[in-house]
Design a protein around this motif. Structure first.
Motif, short mmCIF file in Angstrom:
data_model
loop_
_atom_site.label_atom_id
_atom_site.label_comp_id
_atom_site.label_asym_id
_atom_site.label_seq_id
_atom_site.Cartn_x
_atom_site.Cartn_y
_atom_site.Cartn_z
N ALA A 56 -25.41 -4.47 6.24
CA ALA A 56 -25.85 -4.85 7.58
C ALA A 56 -25.29 -6.19 8.04
O ALA A 56 -25.35 -6.50 9.24
N CYS A 57 -24.74 -6.97 7.12
CA CYS A 57 -24.28 -8.32 7.45
C CYS A 57 -22.76 -8.40 7.45
O CYS A 57 -22.07 -7.42 7.13
N GLY A 58 -22.22 -9.55 7.83
CA GLY A 58 -20.77 -9.76 7.78
C GLY A 58 -20.11 -9.54 9.12
O GLY A 58 -20.76 -9.33 10.15
N ASN A 59 -18.79 -9.57 9.10
CA ASN A 59 -18.00 -9.45 10.34
C ASN A 59 -17.98 -8.03 10.89
O ASN A 59 -17.78 -7.82 12.08
N THR A 60 -18.16 -7.05 10.00
CA THR A 60 -18.12 -5.64 10.43
C THR A 60 -19.37 -4.92 9.92
O THR A 60 -19.28 -4.06 9.06
N PRO A 61 -20.54 -5.29 10.43
CA PRO A 61 -21.79 -4.70 9.92
C PRO A 61 -21.87 -3.20 10.20
O PRO A 61 -21.39 -2.72 11.23
N ILE B 238 -10.56 -8.55 -0.35
CA ILE B 238 -10.92 -8.98 1.01
C ILE B 238 -9.83 -8.63 2.02
O ILE B 238 -8.68 -9.01 1.85
N SER B 239 -10.21 -7.90 3.04
CA SER B 239 -9.38 -7.67 4.23
C SER B 239 -10.29 -7.00 5.25
O SER B 239 -11.34 -6.46 4.89
N THR B 240 -9.92 -7.02 6.50
CA THR B 240 -10.77 -6.43 7.55
C THR B 240 -10.95 -4.95 7.31
O THR B 240 -12.07 -4.42 7.40
N LYS C 31 -14.63 -2.92 6.24
CA LYS C 31 -15.25 -1.82 6.98
C LYS C 31 -15.53 -0.64 6.05
O LYS C 31 -16.59 -0.02 6.12
N VAL C 32 -14.59 -0.35 5.18
CA VAL C 32 -14.76 0.74 4.22
C VAL C 32 -15.89 0.42 3.26
O VAL C 32 -16.74 1.26 2.95
N GLN C 33 -15.90 -0.83 2.79
CA GLN C 33 -16.93 -1.24 1.84
C GLN C 33 -18.33 -1.17 2.44
O GLN C 33 -19.28 -0.75 1.78
N LYS C 34 -18.45 -1.57 3.71
CA LYS C 34 -19.76 -1.52 4.37
C LYS C 34 -20.28 -0.09 4.45
O LYS C 34 -21.47 0.16 4.22
N GLU C 35 -19.42 0.86 4.78
CA GLU C 35 -19.85 2.26 4.84
C GLU C 35 -20.27 2.74 3.45
O GLU C 35 -21.29 3.43 3.30
N ALA C 36 -19.49 2.35 2.43
CA ALA C 36 -19.84 2.75 1.06
C ALA C 36 -21.16 2.14 0.63
O ALA C 36 -21.99 2.81 -0.02
N GLN C 37 -21.39 0.88 0.98
CA GLN C 37 -22.66 0.22 0.63
C GLN C 37 -23.83 0.91 1.29
O GLN C 37 -24.89 1.11 0.66
#
Length: 235
Positions: free
Chosen positions: A177-182, A137-139, A143-149
């Protein structure tokens, strides 16, 4: 004041003088000053913008395993900025970055995207899967994880590097699509999934909900770039 703050306080002329007085040698290189100078060249801060020269300083730091140098060198090769585009070289620098524990997700995402560009969908799937299922977990990591997902969802959605599976695609899109950095493009695909019943039951109310969210932003460019990356023909 720490060393990086001291470097930021220095004039561009002072940085250049310090670089000249500390040349890289076998096994040793003063990398932080080169990174600071490279950023100023890249953005034209206190000096004429020169991305070719900036790349050379990023690469010099990268060759001595500086994490920021590795990331920027990889991205320069990937985007063809400051140097000719070369996905194989980009992959190699992202691979080296992935060995740095705190930067592993960024490296894995980069390798996955390089593999897509090099038409190696199975390898791309593996790297994107690893990135999207890393739960540190970190900001920055989020962001990286959201793009990968999102990209992993697209692979499931189109059946690239894996069997087509709308349920898994929907799950990936929902997470992205969800979370602090969708990731906004994931919201767009949730609209389609709810409209057409792909991976979930048809739900026009939820489709409208996500449509209101994603159409608040202009994400069409990202979607088209993603389709181009995946080799998907727009109908």
């Amino acid at each position: 004041m720490n060393e990086q703050e001291q470097l930021k306080q220095m004039t561009t002329a002072q940085l250049k003088k310090k670089i000249a007085s500390t040349p890289c040698a076998v096994g040793k290189c003063y990398t932080d000053v080169r990174i600071e100078y490279a950023f100023r060249l890249w953005n034209g801060i206190g000096i004429q913008k020169d991305r070719r020269e900036a790349f050379l300083y990023f690469k010099e730091a990268a060759d001595f395993c500086h994490e920021v140098g590795l990331k920027w060198t990889a991205e320069c090769y990937y985007n063809g900025e400051g140097i000719s585009q070369d996905f194989e070289k980009s992959f190699k620098y992202f691979e080296r970055l992935s060995r740095k524990h705190a930067w592993q997700q960024i490296g894995n995402l980069g390798m996955g995207k390089c593999c897509l560009q090099m038409k190696q969908p199975q390898k791309a799937f593996d790297y994107l899967y690893a990135t999207s299922h890393d739960h540190r977990i970190s900001t920055l990591v989020e962001k990286v994880q959201k793009e990968a997902q999102f990209l992993l969802g697209m692979l499931y959605y189109e059946g690239i590097g894996c069997e087509q599976d709308f349920a898994k695609a929907f799950d990936c899109f929902e997470k992205a699509a969800c979370g602090n950095t969708p990731f906004l493009s994931a919201q767009y695909y949730l609209v389609i999934c709810y409209q057409e019943g792909k991976g979930t039951a048809v739900d026009l109310e939820m489709s409208r909900f996500w449509a209101l969210k994603c159409f608040e932003k202009n994400n069409g460019k990202i979607i088209e770039e993603t389709k181009k990356l995946l080799g998907v023909v727009t109908k």
